[in-house]
Design an enzyme around this catalytic site. Structure first.
Site, PDB file in Angstrom:
ATOM      1  N   LEU A 113      -1.059  43.926  76.527  1.00 31.57           N
ATOM      2  CA  LEU A 113      -2.131  42.975  76.804  1.00 31.57           C
ATOM      3  C   LEU A 113      -3.501  43.574  76.494  1.00 31.57           C
ATOM      4  O   LEU A 113      -4.395  42.868  76.026  1.00 31.57           O
ATOM      5  CB  LEU A 113      -2.048  42.472  78.244  1.00 31.57           C
ATOM      6  CG  LEU A 113      -1.172  41.223  78.419  1.00 31.57           C
ATOM      7  CD1 LEU A 113       0.267  41.479  78.066  1.00 31.57           C
ATOM      8  CD2 LEU A 113      -1.296  40.664  79.816  1.00 31.57           C
ATOM      9  N   VAL A 145       4.910  48.852  80.219  1.00 26.99           N
ATOM     10  CA  VAL A 145       4.606  48.577  78.818  1.00 26.99           C
ATOM     11  C   VAL A 145       3.637  47.393  78.707  1.00 26.99           C
ATOM     12  O   VAL A 145       2.735  47.390  77.867  1.00 26.99           O
ATOM     13  CB  VAL A 145       5.902  48.290  78.019  1.00 26.99           C
ATOM     14  CG1 VAL A 145       5.591  47.893  76.582  1.00 26.99           C
ATOM     15  CG2 VAL A 145       6.825  49.503  78.049  1.00 26.99           C
ATOM     16  N   CYS A 146       3.789  46.405  79.578  1.00 23.91           N
ATOM     17  CA  CYS A 146       3.008  45.162  79.512  1.00 23.91           C
ATOM     18  C   CYS A 146       1.496  45.391  79.476  1.00 23.91           C
ATOM     19  O   CYS A 146       0.816  44.791  78.634  1.00 23.91           O
ATOM     20  CB  CYS A 146       3.383  44.237  80.660  1.00 23.91           C
ATOM     21  SG  CYS A 146       5.136  43.793  80.691  1.00 23.91           S
ATOM     22  N   PRO A 147       0.930  46.237  80.338  1.00 24.75           N
ATOM     23  CA  PRO A 147      -0.529  46.386  80.276  1.00 24.75           C
ATOM     24  C   PRO A 147      -1.017  46.997  78.967  1.00 24.75           C
ATOM     25  O   PRO A 147      -2.111  46.673  78.505  1.00 24.75           O
ATOM     26  CB  PRO A 147      -0.864  47.277  81.469  1.00 24.75           C
ATOM     27  CG  PRO A 147       0.403  47.899  81.892  1.00 24.75           C
ATOM     28  CD  PRO A 147       1.508  46.992  81.454  1.00 24.75           C
ATOM     29  N   THR A 197       3.466  46.131  85.612  1.00 23.86           N
ATOM     30  CA  THR A 197       4.566  46.937  85.089  1.00 23.86           C
ATOM     31  C   THR A 197       4.002  47.998  84.147  1.00 23.86           C
ATOM     32  O   THR A 197       2.846  48.379  84.279  1.00 23.86           O
ATOM     33  CB  THR A 197       5.601  46.035  84.379  1.00 23.86           C
ATOM     34  OG1 THR A 197       4.937  45.266  83.375  1.00 23.86           O
ATOM     35  CG2 THR A 197       6.295  45.110  85.361  1.00 23.86           C
TER      36      THR A 197
END
Length: 187
Positions: A51, A46-48, A44
């Site tokens: 992380l 925002v997620c990377p 997706t």
């Protein structure tokens, strides 16, 4: 209903880490501090970024005696493929927990039932398995690993020094407060 002080429930899930699959359970997290970092889904937007930010701060979390657990409702196989195909996610050395059965998302109360994904939730859990800090944000709002690290260190300080509390923006080594009648009206 607040989750502060609530003990996490038993769980056993699969994880991807360092090129292999492993099993992670509640027993594995007891005895040290943990950050459970829920995010909606692999591959997706925002997620990377989140992380990667955690990956860039992972050594600092480990130095503080805490393990980071990234959690989504994807499988460990999807985690592996994302890790293998993304420059940002290839930096991740902490366990990526797979929660396709929604065990963790339900236990931490971040499951969005309609879509089967987790909300963005960060939970700092003490060595006894009790939640000491948590925040949940809307899906479009990324979080800051440095702030989560600060909150972890504040929670550790308060756990060690129960008669003192950490004021706003507290950093390790800064002044703390000792609650008492002499402080009433003085702050």
């Amino acid at each position: 209903m607040s989750l502060i002080g609530k003990e996490i429930k038993d769980f056993t899930v699969q994880a991807y880490r360092d090129g292999s699959f492993e099993t992670v359970s509640k027993e594995d997290v007891l005895g040290s501090w943990s950050l459970f970092f829920f995010y909606p889904a692999d591959f997706t937007f925002v997620c990377p970024t989140e992380l990667e930010d955690l990956a860039n701060n992972y050594e600092a979390f480990k130095a503080a005696g805490a393990e980071v657990y990234a959690v989504s409702c994807d499988s460990e196989f999807v985690h592996k493929e994302w890790h293998d195909s993304s420059d940002r996610i290839s930096k991740v050395a902490y366990p990526m927990l797979a929660d396709p059965a929604h065990v963790l998302a339900k236990n931490f109360k971040v499951l969005i039932k309609e879509s089967g994904v987790a909300e963005r939730g960060a939970f700092i859990v003490d060595p006894e398995g009790k939640i000491q800090v948590y925040e949940v944000t809307a899906s479009g709002i990324g979080r800051n690993a440095a702030e989560l690290l600060r909150l972890l260190k504040a929670a550790q300080f308060v756990a060690e020094h129960g008669d003192q509390v950490c004021p706003a923006k507290w950093q390790p080594g800064a002044d703390t407060l000792q609650p008492g009648i002499d402080l009433v009206g003085q702050l």
